[in-house]
Design an enzyme around this catalytic site. Structure first.
Site, mmCIF file in Angstrom:
data_model
loop_
_atom_site.group_PDB
_atom_site.id
_atom_site.type_symbol
_atom_site.label_atom_id
_atom_site.label_comp_id
_atom_site.label_asym_id
_atom_site.label_seq_id
_atom_site.Cartn_x
_atom_site.Cartn_y
_atom_site.Cartn_z
ATOM 1 N N CYS A 63 23.749 39.848 35.802
ATOM 2 C CA CYS A 63 24.733 39.075 35.035
ATOM 3 C C CYS A 63 24.259 37.644 34.812
ATOM 4 O O CYS A 63 24.524 37.051 33.767
ATOM 5 C CB CYS A 63 26.079 39.065 35.761
ATOM 6 S SG CYS A 63 26.832 40.691 35.910
ATOM 7 N N GLY A 73 31.773 43.435 37.083
ATOM 8 C CA GLY A 73 31.446 44.486 36.138
ATOM 9 C C GLY A 73 31.524 44.009 34.706
ATOM 10 O O GLY A 73 31.336 42.823 34.416
ATOM 11 N N SER A 74 31.835 44.910 33.827
ATOM 12 C CA SER A 74 31.852 44.624 32.403
ATOM 13 C C SER A 74 33.140 43.909 31.992
ATOM 14 O O SER A 74 34.150 43.935 32.702
ATOM 15 C CB SER A 74 31.733 45.921 31.612
ATOM 16 O OG SER A 74 32.911 46.699 31.751
ATOM 17 N N GLU A 116 34.310 38.792 38.051
ATOM 18 C CA GLU A 116 32.966 38.297 37.731
ATOM 19 C C GLU A 116 32.386 39.291 36.748
ATOM 20 O O GLU A 116 32.052 40.417 37.105
ATOM 21 C CB GLU A 116 32.117 38.180 38.999
ATOM 22 C CG GLU A 116 30.841 37.375 38.795
ATOM 23 C CD GLU A 116 29.649 38.245 38.422
ATOM 24 O OE1 GLU A 116 29.333 38.307 37.209
ATOM 25 O OE2 GLU A 116 29.054 38.854 39.314
ATOM 26 N N LEU A 117 32.305 38.864 35.482
ATOM 27 C CA LEU A 117 31.978 39.790 34.410
ATOM 28 C C LEU A 117 30.602 39.504 33.828
ATOM 29 O O LEU A 117 29.711 39.064 34.525
ATOM 30 C CB LEU A 117 33.077 39.733 33.349
ATOM 31 C CG LEU A 117 34.515 39.896 33.907
ATOM 32 C CD1 LEU A 117 35.546 39.781 32.813
ATOM 33 C CD2 LEU A 117 34.667 41.204 34.669
ATOM 34 N N HIS A 148 33.095 51.825 44.627
ATOM 35 C CA HIS A 148 31.781 51.480 44.108
ATOM 36 C C HIS A 148 31.488 52.272 42.837
ATOM 37 O O HIS A 148 32.240 53.175 42.461
ATOM 38 C CB HIS A 148 30.715 51.752 45.163
ATOM 39 C CG HIS A 148 29.637 50.713 45.219
ATOM 40 N ND1 HIS A 148 29.173 50.062 44.096
ATOM 41 C CD2 HIS A 148 28.900 50.215 46.258
ATOM 42 C CE1 HIS A 148 28.221 49.209 44.436
ATOM 43 N NE2 HIS A 148 28.038 49.271 45.737
ATOM 44 N N ALA A 149 30.402 51.893 42.153
ATOM 45 C CA ALA A 149 29.992 52.600 40.939
ATOM 46 C C ALA A 149 29.605 54.034 41.283
ATOM 47 O O ALA A 149 29.021 54.297 42.343
ATOM 48 C CB ALA A 149 28.826 51.875 40.284
#
Length: 453
Positions: A263, A207-208, A229-230, A156-157
């Site tokens: 997003c 994420g990015s 999935e960006l 995770h982040a």
């Protein structure tokens, strides 16, 4: 000793400190995954479903406690955090009910006595997840992954380690055997170490664009499946025959939900010139209702952004757009992580608010002369995650939706992720799908079996 610090974005107070895992701990986690998979893949759908049903019950019973943790770690307002936890319970129940049907043998006619596709688990799925929906992003991949018979490792982040460990605790309490779901407190350099492990057969990342490119390269290097999935710069197209009040209200909801850190939030409002004045009037009337501040204050609709650097980056994009001719008609105040809901008019190509993903509470209005230009503007983006069209002519809406280069288009509705609908993007927004039947098929072996007499 290396640690991650969890800091409350509203008051910058330290919430918790989390020690990063060492090599010995990582090796143990991989060994546990290997052993757990041997057992979990043989469990019946009913046995796996019981774990997810239990997890859903735990989520609902503890939603206030879990939502409070979300608010403290990443700053979204409390009602949104509660809604996120409830949505996680829904996705658990959805796959508990539907996974067996989704993964049933698919019969094929090919001239054999019998031929079919069998859907079988593949091993461990490494998930690299972001902070903006710290529970939902995890559960929306974990529910189908676990129901398919796979096990999972979560990175995770760093700023939501508390959420990460809480989710592991939920699955443990729900009856998942040891090693089926593990949270790894690791930094980016350790990701390749995990991907190289034999038990890990797939990677999913939300994420990015930069992170996605890096992880996709690693997955490809080691011949592992990946789903990305960006980012997104979704277009919301408003035609003159739209319900302006509803269109503007939904546009603001989409843009300001989660302090704009979504997003699939509508980031570019593309409005036909004949609808412009009415739409802007509704926007300016509605945005005043979005009070920002303390995410625990029940009158507040927009909490702080999750980190100082994120607010600073968005402020730079706002100022860059204004410097190139955009008109700031609302907001623009920034203090720490607090970023006031902001509205830009006269946004055009070449401005950051048009060309880049603006990940925060900043809305951009773009004028189109006609429908053809509206579609061209919508498609003039490196991203293709979602989008919406607002019109009273539903058939026209569908026809225009087919022309938009994106993973999903909603007509007269908020763009959202829903367990019943496939979710994912194209172009720089990534590849692969989550949710619905398509999501569970991403991480199974679609094995052909042909029988001859």
């Amino acid at each position: 000793m290396a640690v991650f610090n969890s800091i409350n974005p509203f008051d910058q107070q330290l919430i918790g400190t989390y020690e990063l895992m060492g090599e010995q701990q990582l090796n143990k986690a991989l060994e546990l995954s290997t052993m757990a998979f041997k057992d979990w893949k043989r469990r019946t759908f009913g046995e796996r479903a019981s774990v997810l049903i239990n997890a859903a019950a735990i989520l609902r019973n503890k939603k206030s406690e879990l939502a409070t943790l979300i608010v403290k770690e990443m700053g979204k307002v409390l009602p949104e955090a509660i809604g996120e936890v409830e949505k996680c319970a829904w996705v658990c129940e959805y796959y508990a009910a539907h996974a067996e049907g989704f993964l049933a043998d698919e019969l094929l006619e090919a001239g054999y006595v019998r031929s079919f596709v069998s859907h079988e688990p593949i091993g461990a799925v490494l998930a690299i997840m972001p902070w903006n929906f710290p529970f939902w992003q995890v559960f929306r991949y974990a529910a189908p992954t676990l129901m398919a018979g796979n096990v999972t490792l979560l990175k995770h982040a760093p700023n939501v380690c508390g959420c990460s460990l809480a989710i592991e605790g939920i699955f443990r309490e729900a009856g998942a055997p040891e090693g089926v779901f593990q949270s790894l407190i690791i930094d980016t350099p350790e990701v390749e170490r995990i991907i190289t492990a034999d038990i890990v057969q797939a990677v999913t990342l939300t994420g990015s664009e930069r992170a996605g490119s890096s992880v996709a390269a690693l997955a490809g290097k080691h011949i592992k499946t990946s789903v990305l999935e960006l980012g997104g710069s979704d277009a919301l197209i408003v035609l003159p025959d739209a319900n302006m009040q509803k269109a503007a209200a939904t546009a603001l909801q989409s843009r300001l939900l989660n302090a704009g850190q979504s997003c699939i939030g509508s980031k570019r409002f593309i409005v036909l010139k004949d609808a412009l004045n009415d739409f802007i009037h509704e926007l300016e009337s509605g945005i005043n209702a979005y009070k920002y501040g303390d995410p625990f204050d029940p009158t507040v609709k927009v909490g702080p952004m999750a980190r100082l650097d994120l607010a600073q980056s968005l402020e730079k994009q706002l100022q860059g757009s204004v410097a190139k001719g955009a008109g700031l008609v609302h907001g623009g105040q920034v203090s720490g992580c607090q970023f006031s809901p902001s509205l830009l008019l006269n946004v055009q190509k070449g401005m950051p608010a048009f060309d880049e993903e603006t990940f925060g509470p900043l809305a951009a209005v773009i004028v189109a002369q006609d429908e053809a230009e509206a579609i061209a503007l919508a498609n003039d983006s490196r991203y293709g995650l979602g989008g919406s069209i607002w019109t009273g002519d539903l058939e026209k809406g569908v026809a225009l939706a087919r022309q938009i280069e994106t993973g999903a288009v909603f007509i007269n509705s908020l763009v959202k992720s829903d367990p019943r609908l496939p979710f994912g993007g194209i172009k720089k927004s990534g590849y692969g799908r989550e949710l619905s039947r398509q999501g569970i098929l991403e991480f199974v072996n679609q094995k052909t079996i042909a029988v001859e007499a």
